[in-house]
Design an enzyme around this catalytic site. Structure first.
Site, PDB file in Angstrom:
ATOM      1  N   THR A 102       0.809  -1.230   0.000  1.00  0.00           N
ATOM      2  CA  THR A 102       0.000   0.000   0.000  1.00  0.00           C
ATOM      3  C   THR A 102       0.834   1.268   0.000  1.00  0.00           C
ATOM      4  O   THR A 102       0.559   2.212  -0.758  1.00  0.00           O
ATOM      5  CB  THR A 102      -0.922   0.017   1.232  1.00  0.00           C
ATOM      6  OG1 THR A 102      -1.743  -1.143   1.222  1.00  0.00           O
ATOM      7  CG2 THR A 102      -1.797   1.256   1.242  1.00  0.00           C
ATOM      8  N   GLN A 131      -4.976  -1.858  -3.174  1.00  0.00           N
ATOM      9  CA  GLN A 131      -4.869  -0.525  -2.605  1.00  0.00           C
ATOM     10  C   GLN A 131      -4.072   0.383  -3.532  1.00  0.00           C
ATOM     11  O   GLN A 131      -3.070  -0.034  -4.121  1.00  0.00           O
ATOM     12  CB  GLN A 131      -4.191  -0.586  -1.231  1.00  0.00           C
ATOM     13  CG  GLN A 131      -4.969  -1.372  -0.186  1.00  0.00           C
ATOM     14  CD  GLN A 131      -4.597  -2.844  -0.147  1.00  0.00           C
ATOM     15  OE1 GLN A 131      -4.139  -3.409  -1.152  1.00  0.00           O
ATOM     16  NE2 GLN A 131      -4.778  -3.472   1.007  1.00  0.00           N
ATOM     17  N   ASP A 154      -8.291   3.259  -0.583  1.00  0.00           N
ATOM     18  CA  ASP A 154      -7.193   3.966   0.092  1.00  0.00           C
ATOM     19  C   ASP A 154      -6.752   5.230  -0.650  1.00  0.00           C
ATOM     20  O   ASP A 154      -5.557   5.454  -0.851  1.00  0.00           O
ATOM     21  CB  ASP A 154      -5.993   3.029   0.285  1.00  0.00           C
ATOM     22  CG  ASP A 154      -6.278   1.892   1.236  1.00  0.00           C
ATOM     23  OD1 ASP A 154      -7.407   1.824   1.750  1.00  0.00           O
ATOM     24  OD2 ASP A 154      -5.382   1.064   1.470  1.00  0.00           O
ATOM     25  N   ASP A 177     -12.274   2.281   2.646  1.00  0.00           N
ATOM     26  CA  ASP A 177     -11.314   2.917   3.571  1.00  0.00           C
ATOM     27  C   ASP A 177     -10.561   4.051   2.881  1.00  0.00           C
ATOM     28  O   ASP A 177      -9.344   4.198   3.068  1.00  0.00           O
ATOM     29  CB  ASP A 177     -10.302   1.879   4.079  1.00  0.00           C
ATOM     30  CG  ASP A 177     -10.957   0.694   4.768  1.00  0.00           C
ATOM     31  OD1 ASP A 177     -12.076   0.841   5.271  1.00  0.00           O
ATOM     32  OD2 ASP A 177     -10.343  -0.401   4.783  1.00  0.00           O
ATOM     33  N   ARG A 233     -14.716   2.325  10.028  1.00  0.00           N
ATOM     34  CA  ARG A 233     -14.359   1.153  10.819  1.00  0.00           C
ATOM     35  C   ARG A 233     -12.948   1.387  11.362  1.00  0.00           C
ATOM     36  O   ARG A 233     -12.135   2.066  10.718  1.00  0.00           O
ATOM     37  CB  ARG A 233     -14.424  -0.130   9.994  1.00  0.00           C
ATOM     38  CG  ARG A 233     -13.517  -0.171   8.774  1.00  0.00           C
ATOM     39  CD  ARG A 233     -13.599  -1.525   8.096  1.00  0.00           C
ATOM     40  NE  ARG A 233     -12.752  -1.600   6.906  1.00  0.00           N
ATOM     41  CZ  ARG A 233     -12.476  -2.732   6.259  1.00  0.00           C
ATOM     42  NH1 ARG A 233     -12.983  -3.876   6.678  1.00  0.00           N
ATOM     43  NH2 ARG A 233     -11.701  -2.730   5.174  1.00  0.00           N
ATOM     44  N   TRP A 235      -9.301   1.027  11.995  1.00  0.00           N
ATOM     45  CA  TRP A 235      -8.079   0.354  11.562  1.00  0.00           C
ATOM     46  C   TRP A 235      -7.218  -0.008  12.773  1.00  0.00           C
ATOM     47  O   TRP A 235      -6.542  -1.036  12.790  1.00  0.00           O
ATOM     48  CB  TRP A 235      -7.318   1.264  10.595  1.00  0.00           C
ATOM     49  CG  TRP A 235      -6.090   0.655  10.002  1.00  0.00           C
ATOM     50  CD1 TRP A 235      -5.801  -0.675   9.861  1.00  0.00           C
ATOM     51  CD2 TRP A 235      -4.976   1.348   9.448  1.00  0.00           C
ATOM     52  NE1 TRP A 235      -4.573  -0.847   9.248  1.00  0.00           N
ATOM     53  CE2 TRP A 235      -4.040   0.380   8.987  1.00  0.00           C
ATOM     54  CE3 TRP A 235      -4.669   2.699   9.280  1.00  0.00           C
ATOM     55  CZ2 TRP A 235      -2.829   0.725   8.384  1.00  0.00           C
ATOM     56  CZ3 TRP A 235      -3.472   3.044   8.679  1.00  0.00           C
ATOM     57  CH2 TRP A 235      -2.563   2.063   8.237  1.00  0.00           C
TER      58      TRP A 235
END
Length: 317
Positions: A102, A131, A154, A177, A233, A235
């Protein structure tokens, strides 16, 4: 005596002229060759280290396909695009290219502090194969004004603990996310666009930091086929995210928040809302471990409180 004074005066003029020549107040970047540089990275590398004056890197309309890194020894630089929609910095790395992972996929990486971006698009246009970060930040006191951030999973990584960021009048899109990391960041009057059923935020706020992601006066929208989106959420267990006075579209799930399939996160995550509106703002079925702020609690989320650490910072000044 007069001759000596005259020579001294001439030397002083030459010294001042030379010093002024070394100060670059504005550097122009243009793909068509009409600026000093054709690539943004070239302009960055021309800036002197640890400057105590402000330099503007003015970027003309165009598509700049390059990975841009603003190193830590650069400060007091403003990156100003000619037009937010048509001044585009883009690249297409994703996590599954040669096991890249990532954190190397960024299009723009900001290691420096005291940097401002205005009227630009920063994009990662990789296929949905993993990602793919558009913006990766590590510096402190960063401002993004009237910018667009385009990507999928991301999109924005705010990647350093104890750093402070402002996103003002920005457009941010993604799938999963797509705003994540440990920084303290204020999103003010931004549009947050979900491209798939998933999660908007994934904060990793440290336990010792009170403020993580704060969304004020933002509008959460989605693609027509998107109907099941969580606000966030965790991480990391102490993730902190607050939505205040935001308009939440019908794509936001009644539960609102997800525990990342770990019930222990429900004991530590700091998720809250205040005075939101829209079809997705109903609190009747919200996760019991999230919170609705009182007026007094909401007042604590002032710019002064959020950005006070070892040094005060008011990004609106």
């Amino acid at each position: 005596m007069f001759t000596k004074l005259l020579k001294t005066f001439i030397l002083m003029i030459l010294f001042c002229t030379t010093a002024q020549a070394q100060v670059q107040d504005t550097i122009v970047v243009a793909r068509d060759g009409s600026g000093k540089y054709r690539n943004i990275q070239e302009a960055v590398e021309s800036v002197r280290a640890f400057m105590d004056y402000t330099v503007t890197i003015y970027i003309k309309k165009g598509v700049y396909k390059e990975k841009v890194v603003i190193p830590s020894w650069i400060k007091n630089v403003e990156f100003v695009g000619e037009d937010a929609e048509n001044t585009v910095i883009t690249y297409d790395d994703h996590a599954n290219i040669n096991k890249m992972g990532t954190f190397r996929t960024y299009t723009v990486k900001v290691e420096a502090s005291n940097i401002t971006f205005k009227n630009l698009t920063i994009e990662n246009n990789a296929e949905r194969l993993g990602q793919a970060v558009a913006l990766h930040t590590e510096g402190d006191q960063l401002k993004f004004i009237n910018c667009r951030f385009l990507g999928n999973q991301d999109t924005i990584y705010t990647g350093a603990e104890g750093t402070r960021l402002l996103f003002l009048n920005c457009y941010i899109e993604g799938t999963t996310d797509f705003i994540f990391g440990p920084s303290t960041a204020l999103f003010d009057h931004c549009t947050i666009y979900s491209k798939s059923d998933s999660y908007v935020t994934a904060a990793s706020t440290p336990q010792s930091v009170k403020f993580g992601y704060v969304f004020k006066n933002c509008k959460l929208t989605a693609a027509p086929n998107v109907t099941k989106v969580y606000l966030g959420r965790p991480w990391r267990p102490y993730a902190a995210t607050v939505f205040m006075n935001c308009e939440l579209g019908k794509h936001i799930l009644p539960l609102g928040w997800h525990n990342w399939s770990k019930t222990d996160n429900e004991k530590t995550a700091r998720y809250a809302e205040y005075m939101n509106t829209g079809e997705g703002a109903s609190t009747k079925e919200r996760a019991a471990w999230s919170k609705q702020l009182t007026k007094k609690e909401a007042a604590e989320y002032s710019v002064e409180n959020m950005f006070k650490t070892t040094s005060n910072w008011d990004p609106y000044k």
